[in-house]
Scaffold this motif. Structure first.
Motif, short mmCIF file in Angstrom:
data_model
loop_
_atom_site.label_atom_id
_atom_site.label_comp_id
_atom_site.label_asym_id
_atom_site.label_seq_id
_atom_site.Cartn_x
_atom_site.Cartn_y
_atom_site.Cartn_z
N GLY A 313 -40.18 54.64 76.75
CA GLY A 313 -40.89 53.94 77.81
C GLY A 313 -41.06 52.47 77.50
N ARG A 314 -42.30 52.02 77.41
CA ARG A 314 -42.61 50.62 77.16
C ARG A 314 -42.95 50.35 75.70
NH1 ARG A 314 -43.85 47.41 81.65
NH2 ARG A 314 -43.52 48.49 83.65
N MET A 315 -42.66 51.30 74.81
CA MET A 315 -42.98 51.14 73.39
C MET A 315 -41.71 51.13 72.56
SD MET A 315 -46.31 53.68 73.08
CE MET A 315 -45.45 55.08 73.80
N VAL A 316 -41.69 50.29 71.52
CA VAL A 316 -40.51 50.16 70.67
C VAL A 316 -40.96 49.81 69.25
CG1 VAL A 316 -40.21 47.69 71.19
CG2 VAL A 316 -38.21 49.07 70.53
N LEU A 317 -40.14 50.17 68.27
CA LEU A 317 -40.44 49.95 66.85
C LEU A 317 -39.59 48.80 66.30
CD1 LEU A 317 -40.34 53.68 65.74
CD2 LEU A 317 -42.40 52.29 66.06
N VAL A 318 -40.15 48.12 65.29
CA VAL A 318 -39.43 47.03 64.64
C VAL A 318 -39.83 47.00 63.17
CG1 VAL A 318 -41.18 45.27 65.09
CG2 VAL A 318 -38.78 44.59 64.91
N GLY A 319 -38.90 46.57 62.31
CA GLY A 319 -39.19 46.41 60.89
C GLY A 319 -39.35 47.72 60.15
N ASP A 320 -40.23 47.74 59.14
CA ASP A 320 -40.40 48.92 58.29
C ASP A 320 -40.84 50.15 59.08
OD1 ASP A 320 -39.65 47.54 56.06
OD2 ASP A 320 -41.60 47.55 55.08
N ALA A 321 -41.44 49.97 60.23
CA ALA A 321 -41.85 51.12 61.04
C ALA A 321 -40.68 51.99 61.43
CB ALA A 321 -42.57 50.63 62.30
N VAL A 322 -39.47 51.41 61.44
CA VAL A 322 -38.30 52.17 61.88
C VAL A 322 -37.16 52.15 60.87
CG1 VAL A 322 -37.21 50.27 63.17
CG2 VAL A 322 -36.84 52.62 63.92
N HIS A 323 -37.10 51.15 59.98
CA HIS A 323 -35.94 51.11 59.07
C HIS A 323 -36.26 50.51 57.70
CE1 HIS A 323 -35.60 46.84 60.02
NE2 HIS A 323 -35.31 47.08 61.29
N ALA A 324 -37.35 50.94 57.08
CA ALA A 324 -37.66 50.47 55.72
C ALA A 324 -36.59 50.99 54.75
CB ALA A 324 -39.04 50.97 55.30
N PRO A 325 -35.84 50.09 54.08
CA PRO A 325 -34.74 50.55 53.23
C PRO A 325 -35.12 50.78 51.77
CG PRO A 325 -34.63 48.19 53.46
CD PRO A 325 -35.86 48.63 54.22
N SER A 326 -36.35 50.57 51.39
CA SER A 326 -36.89 50.60 50.03
C SER A 326 -36.57 49.30 49.32
CB SER A 326 -36.43 51.81 49.20
OG SER A 326 -35.37 51.48 48.32
N SER A 327 -37.38 49.00 48.32
CA SER A 327 -37.24 47.74 47.60
C SER A 327 -35.92 47.63 46.86
CB SER A 327 -38.41 47.57 46.62
OG SER A 327 -38.46 48.65 45.71
N SER A 328 -35.25 48.73 46.61
CA SER A 328 -33.96 48.70 45.91
C SER A 328 -32.90 47.91 46.66
CB SER A 328 -33.45 50.12 45.65
OG SER A 328 -34.30 50.80 44.76
N SER A 329 -33.08 47.77 47.96
CA SER A 329 -32.09 47.05 48.77
C SER A 329 -32.21 45.54 48.62
CB SER A 329 -32.26 47.41 50.24
OG SER A 329 -33.46 46.85 50.75
N GLY A 330 -33.41 45.04 48.29
CA GLY A 330 -33.64 43.61 48.30
C GLY A 330 -33.58 43.02 49.70
N GLN A 331 -33.66 43.89 50.73
CA GLN A 331 -33.43 43.45 52.10
C GLN A 331 -34.55 43.84 53.06
OE1 GLN A 331 -30.90 41.90 54.13
NE2 GLN A 331 -30.27 40.94 52.23
N GLY A 332 -35.60 44.48 52.58
CA GLY A 332 -36.61 45.00 53.50
C GLY A 332 -37.20 43.94 54.42
N ALA A 333 -37.73 42.86 53.85
CA ALA A 333 -38.33 41.81 54.67
C ALA A 333 -37.29 41.10 55.52
CB ALA A 333 -39.07 40.82 53.78
N SER A 334 -36.12 40.86 54.96
CA SER A 334 -35.06 40.15 55.70
C SER A 334 -34.60 40.96 56.90
CB SER A 334 -33.88 39.85 54.78
OG SER A 334 -34.25 38.93 53.76
N LEU A 335 -34.43 42.27 56.74
CA LEU A 335 -34.02 43.10 57.86
C LEU A 335 -35.10 43.15 58.94
CD1 LEU A 335 -32.28 46.17 56.17
CD2 LEU A 335 -31.21 44.17 57.22
N ALA A 336 -36.37 43.19 58.53
CA ALA A 336 -37.46 43.20 59.51
C ALA A 336 -37.43 41.93 60.35
CB ALA A 336 -38.80 43.33 58.79
N MET A 337 -37.16 40.80 59.72
CA MET A 337 -37.10 39.53 60.44
C MET A 337 -35.91 39.50 61.40
SD MET A 337 -38.01 37.16 57.17
CE MET A 337 -39.68 37.13 56.47
#
Length: 418
Positions: A313-337
């Protein structure tokens, strides 16, 4: 209280779209309610504002989230996403550039080295709380409203909007609800009560500062981050004050709760880590020079498995709420942005929020899930469930090119068939 998040001068019918023209998104989408004031939330609010949608951020904590979490890195692709919304300078001001990286084994043998791509900015490292504060302060300066002490407990939709309900008994209504509320997202379960929970990676994460009072027994060049694999994993680099900043893990098949973690003193955790890292280069030295009071007990290393429903509907997810890759990726914050900017671009260009949400998911899901799966494989190594890398590794340029060069093409229009 009923707050429809409508502050700000831009709107869906007359706002600029960031390319000098009028916004082309759904004429009924003028406002957005962003749940979560960490990383994705402020960036999403800034990007939405640039797309002509006025956003208000609702944060569960009573104040901006100071003092939360350990250090993190922002890769060139994350910095590029910040540049799109004008927040890159604010974040660079609180970070430390670390352009180089070395991978080694636990005996101190180098496996490969990477000094970054000359045409890209260096990766920046910073404490998580400084990143939160920099993003919040920049968003506030840009006119984004923040409301604190608002822990979401539920939401309901109507034909012309969505209403969020908070634990303090208040509510807020807006055209859209953006769930940027982290890996334990409430919005995720509102969208889909059967949504998966975070997946534990088999490792408890720790960090700390080693203050050298004697000659360092291993390589530690300024501006270089080291990743050492073996019987145990440790990453480290030299901080701006000369101390060595490290992060490592303690394998644990059954994860303790946060309450159980808190019952164990820093000295006890440090003893366990010293036993694990005995003979490890540089782990043994690093832990010997770490004071228990400086130990950061980060907790369970987690990632989000594939989330079936990103929106409803009118709700959607962004960032760690939908795709937290774990700190091993080094990409968590960058992907959220990245995702925050891509979501706003889709809402700007497509005629309805439903089409925009579908396009956003189609554009983002392949990239974030591939990165998440790779991080899961690294977690197995850290947990002792898989062999650590030995011998020649793929060329770093091949390993990092697709990660670091990725850009959200804000100036390009999103095609309806995306």
């Amino acid at each position: 209280m009923d707050d429809n998040g409508g502050s700000g001068a831009l709107n869906g019918r007359g706002g600029l779209d960031g390319r000098g023209g009028l916004g082309g998104h759904d004429a009924g989408v003028r406002t957005a309610l962003v749940v979560g004031g960490g990383v994705a939330g402020p960036v999403a609010a800034l990007a939405l504002r640039k797309a002509g949608i006025a956003a208000t951020v609702y944060e569960a904590y009573p104040t901006a989230s100071d003092g939360i979490g350990a250090w993190l890195g922002l890769a060139p692709n994350g910095l590029a996403a910040l540049a799109t919304v004008g927040a890159d300078a604010a974040v660079r001001a609180v970070g430390q550039p670390v352009p180089g990286s070395v991978m080694a084994d636990g005996a101190g043998n180098h496996l490969t080295r990477f000094d970054g791509f000359p045409e890209l900015p260096a990766t920046m490292t910073m404490p998580r709380d400084r990143l939160f504060r920099a993003l919040t302060d920049h968003a506030l300066a840009e006119g984004i409203p923040f409301t604190y002490g608002k822990r979401l407990v539920g939401a309901e939709e109507a034909a012309d909007g969505v209403t969020a309900h908070f634990a303090d008994g208040t509510s807020a209504t807006s055209d859209l609800l953006i769930g940027a509320d982290g890996i334990r997202s409430t919005v995720r379960t509102v969208i889909d009560p059967q949504a998966p929970a975070p997946e534990y990676g088999g490792v408890l994460s720790f960090g700390g500062y080693a203050a050298p009072d004697s000659e360092i027994e291993f390589e530690c060049e300024p501006g270089t981050m080291y990743f050492t694999f073996g019987r145990a994993f440790m990453g480290y680099w030299r901080g701006p004050d000369g101390r060595l900043i490290w992060f490592g893990g303690l394998p644990a098949d059954v994860p303790p709760s946060r309450r159980e973690l808190a019952r164990v003193s820093g000295a006890e955790w440090l003893d366990k880590l010293r036993d694990l890292y005995a003979g490890h280069v540089p782990g043994e030295w690093m832990l010997r020079h770490t004071d228990p009071d400086s130990l950061m007990v980060v907790g369970q290393m987690e990632r989000m498995p594939s989330v079936p429903r990103w929106h409803r509907g009118r709700m959607v997810l962004v960032g760690d709420a939908v795709h937290a890759p774990s700190s091993s990726s080094g990409q968590g914050a960058s992907l959220a942005m990245e995702s925050a900017v891509e979501l706003a671009r889709c809402l700007r260009d497509l005629p309805t929020h439903g089409e925009a949400f579908a396009a956003y998911e189609a554009l983002r899901r392949p990239r974030v899930e591939a990165i998440g799966l790779n991080a899961a494989a690294v977690n197995k190594v850290k947990a002792g469930k898989s062999e650590a890398p030995t011998g020649a590794l793929p060329a770093p340029e091949e390993m990092f090119r697709a990660l670091h060069f990725h850009r959200i093409p804000w100036e390009e229009k999103v095609a309806r068939e995306a």
